[in-house]
Design a protein around this motif. Structure first.
Motif, PDB file in Angstrom:
ATOM      1  N   THR A 122      18.277  82.839  57.979  1.00  0.00           N
ATOM      2  CA  THR A 122      18.481  84.254  58.269  1.00  0.00           C
ATOM      3  C   THR A 122      17.243  84.905  58.893  1.00  0.00           C
ATOM      4  OG1 THR A 122      19.162  86.350  57.275  1.00  0.00           O
ATOM      5  CG2 THR A 122      17.769  84.936  55.941  1.00  0.00           C
ATOM      6  N   GLU A 171      31.351  87.947  47.085  1.00  0.00           N
ATOM      7  CA  GLU A 171      30.309  86.990  47.459  1.00  0.00           C
ATOM      8  C   GLU A 171      28.959  87.390  46.864  1.00  0.00           C
ATOM      9  OE1 GLU A 171      28.202  86.112  51.607  1.00  0.00           O
ATOM     10  OE2 GLU A 171      30.253  85.342  51.538  1.00  0.00           O
ATOM     11  N   ASN A 223      28.883  94.521  56.349  1.00  0.00           N
ATOM     12  CA  ASN A 223      28.810  93.076  56.556  1.00  0.00           C
ATOM     13  C   ASN A 223      29.922  92.625  57.506  1.00  0.00           C
ATOM     14  OD1 ASN A 223      29.168  90.140  54.399  1.00  0.00           O
ATOM     15  ND2 ASN A 223      28.059  90.393  56.304  1.00  0.00           N
ATOM     16  N   CYS A 239      19.135  81.318  52.677  1.00  0.00           N
ATOM     17  CA  CYS A 239      19.996  81.967  51.702  1.00  0.00           C
ATOM     18  C   CYS A 239      21.106  81.016  51.267  1.00  0.00           C
ATOM     19  CB  CYS A 239      20.584  83.242  52.315  1.00  0.00           C
ATOM     20  SG  CYS A 239      21.832  84.046  51.321  1.00  0.00           S
ATOM     21  N   ILE A 240      21.432  81.037  49.973  1.00  0.00           N
ATOM     22  CA  ILE A 240      22.566  80.308  49.420  1.00  0.00           C
ATOM     23  C   ILE A 240      23.674  81.319  49.111  1.00  0.00           C
ATOM     24  CG2 ILE A 240      23.404  78.823  47.564  1.00  0.00           C
ATOM     25  CD1 ILE A 240      21.430  77.473  49.389  1.00  0.00           C
ATOM     26  N   LYS A 241      24.909  81.001  49.525  1.00  0.00           N
ATOM     27  CA  LYS A 241      26.038  81.898  49.307  1.00  0.00           C
ATOM     28  C   LYS A 241      27.057  81.262  48.370  1.00  0.00           C
ATOM     29  CE  LYS A 241      25.917  84.015  53.938  1.00  0.00           C
ATOM     30  NZ  LYS A 241      26.127  85.440  53.592  1.00  0.00           N
ATOM     31  N   GLU A 288      24.667  86.289  46.910  1.00  0.00           N
ATOM     32  CA  GLU A 288      23.629  85.611  47.693  1.00  0.00           C
ATOM     33  C   GLU A 288      22.332  85.526  46.897  1.00  0.00           C
ATOM     34  OE1 GLU A 288      24.678  86.778  52.313  1.00  0.00           O
ATOM     35  OE2 GLU A 288      23.123  87.881  51.237  1.00  0.00           O
ATOM     36  N   LYS A 290      21.861  94.658  48.611  1.00  0.00           N
ATOM     37  CA  LYS A 290      20.880  93.594  48.423  1.00  0.00           C
ATOM     38  C   LYS A 290      19.626  94.186  47.781  1.00  0.00           C
ATOM     39  CE  LYS A 290      20.830  90.256  51.289  1.00  0.00           C
ATOM     40  NZ  LYS A 290      20.705  89.352  52.455  1.00  0.00           N
ATOM     41  N   ASP A 342      26.894  85.343  60.418  1.00  0.00           N
ATOM     42  CA  ASP A 342      26.955  86.505  59.533  1.00  0.00           C
ATOM     43  C   ASP A 342      25.970  87.570  60.014  1.00  0.00           C
ATOM     44  OD1 ASP A 342      27.953  87.407  56.674  1.00  0.00           O
ATOM     45  OD2 ASP A 342      25.817  87.858  56.753  1.00  0.00           O
ATOM     46  N   SER A 353      22.417  85.865  60.474  1.00  0.00           N
ATOM     47  CA  SER A 353      22.331  84.557  59.819  1.00  0.00           C
ATOM     48  C   SER A 353      23.254  83.548  60.493  1.00  0.00           C
ATOM     49  CB  SER A 353      22.706  84.671  58.338  1.00  0.00           C
ATOM     50  OG  SER A 353      21.912  85.617  57.673  1.00  0.00           O
ATOM     51  N   GLY A 395      18.250  84.188  47.936  1.00  0.00           N
ATOM     52  CA  GLY A 395      17.427  83.599  48.982  1.00  0.00           C
ATOM     53  C   GLY A 395      16.003  84.108  48.965  1.00  0.00           C
TER      54      GLY A 395
END
Length: 253
Positions: A249, A189, A104, A207-209, A191, A142, A88, A40, A193
């Motif tokens: 991403t 964190e 990650n 994606c929104i973080k 996410e 995820k 990322d 990403s 998306g």
């Protein structure tokens, strides 16, 4: 004797093989496990505010060279507001096309204004405009609720990660202004998306973080700072670092 040794070896090998015999459920999990990779790129905006509550409520007045009492005293006050680009990556396994477990790895840049103040009672404040590099690593999960391509919610995902962020570039400035924080924070964190399929195994999306970080403890120092030779209590540590970001991403699953 050689034949007896070979016979014993075969019996042992047969027994050991029985230990590792897979159950039907194990075989099903292995058959439905795929390699998962995600890359990403985007941006991150951050706001941070760190300060340590004094237990003794005394600070060292440099002009008078004496200890002064303040009933509402904080020290090591440090804040930041700004943002920068974000890279990322995630590497792991996808189970039953729905749940990804991954490592990650990534980095981002914090471009903005950094503010320092040794004691809350002091009037002197120090400001710096700077660009600082932050690297991080962590573990995450995820979930893809729908894997039916005819479903309008297909491709939507929800993710959660816990990671350690290294504040590269902060230590030198903290020493310059008398700050004594550790040089890393813990970040949680989330996410949200959506992906669109572009080939048999590859997907592209956005994606929104949303993330929050904790400061950790302060380092030990000597001198008049009577609060310094201790670690922060649990109630001193809060989500004093907030982050929001957006990325494009590319996923292989």
């Amino acid at each position: 004797m050689k034949r007896v040794a070979v016979l014993i070896f075969c019996l042992v090998a047969y027994s050991v093989a029985g230990w590792f015999e897979l159950s039907p459920l194990d075989r099903k999990i292995i058959q439905n496990t795929r390699f998962y990779f995600e890359l990403s790129a985007g941006g991150m905006y951050s706001v941070s505010d760190y300060k340590t509550k004094s237990k003794t409520n005394y600070y060292h007045d440099l002009e008078r060279d004496e200890m002064v009492y303040d009933k509402d005293l904080y020290y090591d006050i440090y804040s930041f507001e700004g943002g920068g680009p974000l890279l990322d990556s995630k590497v792991g396994f996808l189970l039953f096309k729905r749940v990804a477990l991954f490592l990650n790895l990534g980095c981002f840049w914090s471009i903005g204004e950094y503010r320092y103040k040794v004691y809350s009672h002091d009037e002197d404040e120090f400001f710096e405009d700077d660009v600082r590099f932050r690297s991080y690593w962590g573990l995450g999960i995820k979930w893809y609720p729908s894997i039916n391509e005819q479903n309008p919610f297909n491709g939507i995902f929800i993710g959660a990660m816990v990671k350690g962020v290294f504040l590269n570039g902060n230590t030198k400035s903290w020493q310059k202004y008398g700050m004594h924080y550790t040089n890393e924070i813990s970040v949680f964190e989330f996410e949200l998306g959506k992906l669109w399929k572009i080939s048999e195994r590859y997907y592209v999306g956005f994606c929104i973080k949303l993330a929050g970080g904790s400061a950790g403890d302060t380092k030990s120092v000597d001198g008049f700072r009577v609060d310094a030779n201790r670690e922060q209590d649990d109630d001193d540590i809060s989500l004093n670092s907030k982050h929001i970001g957006a990325v494009i991403t590319l996923v292989r699953k």
